[in-house]
Write an enzyme that holds these catalytic residues in place. Sequence first.
Site, mmCIF file in Angstrom:
data_model
loop_
_atom_site.group_PDB
_atom_site.id
_atom_site.type_symbol
_atom_site.label_atom_id
_atom_site.label_comp_id
_atom_site.label_asym_id
_atom_site.label_seq_id
_atom_site.Cartn_x
_atom_site.Cartn_y
_atom_site.Cartn_z
ATOM 1 N N ASP A 4 0.858 -1.178 0.000
ATOM 2 C CA ASP A 4 0.000 0.000 0.000
ATOM 3 C C ASP A 4 0.905 1.242 0.000
ATOM 4 O O ASP A 4 2.067 1.187 0.396
ATOM 5 C CB ASP A 4 -0.881 -0.040 1.250
ATOM 6 N N ASP A 6 -0.191 5.165 0.721
ATOM 7 C CA ASP A 6 -0.450 6.172 1.766
ATOM 8 C C ASP A 6 -0.658 5.508 3.126
ATOM 9 O O ASP A 6 -1.516 4.641 3.283
ATOM 10 C CB ASP A 6 -1.678 7.009 1.398
HETATM 11 MG MG LIG Z 1 -3.069 3.166 3.435
#
Ligand SMILES: [Mg+2]
Length: 186
Positions: A4, A6
């Site tokens: 992932d 952010d």
């Molecule tokens: Mg995230």
Amino acid sequence: MFLDRDGTLNVDTGYVAHPEDVRLCAGAAEGLRRLAAAGFLLVVVSNQSGIARGLLEPAQADAVDARVAELLHEHGVELTASYRCPHLPDGSRPEFARECDCRKPRPGLLLRAAADLGIDLRASWAVGDALRDAQAGLAAGCRAVLVDAEATAVPSASGAGLDDLPAGVYRAHDLVGAAEIILTHS
Ligand SMILES: [Mg+2]
Ligand SMILES: [Zn+2]
């Protein structure tokens, strides 16, 4: 392996739209260095519903991706590729407002990347700061690590009751902890 963006690689300030705002998460570069040294490809898989919501342009998401890659490069880490879901069923931009197979927890981004890059999903891992990141990993046939700054600094396997996580999902404090789990269990 699948990362992932952010909240996992860079600090999640909410629909990150400006490259100058990008800050790496503590431990991200060190954890990724260890994983790359062990031979893992580092593939970013990111929900960017801010695009469907009209909060940022795809080009801004590209610029943020590039800045994350640049900061990691400065720390000796090379990302392999980046895949993005720009969709949201009730988004405000018609071209992105739809059901899709790629918005995590669905596994579409991981499946696409695995096909493109020849990744063995059974031997791979998904790492993220949200449960849906782990769920997408499990749905793709991977194991997963939930990176959670609230988690104990000592990496712990899940399934012991307290964490209430699905089987195959581990929890770590940061990407260094995630790397320790992955390298121990691979
Ligand atoms: Mg995230
Ligand atoms: Zn999508």
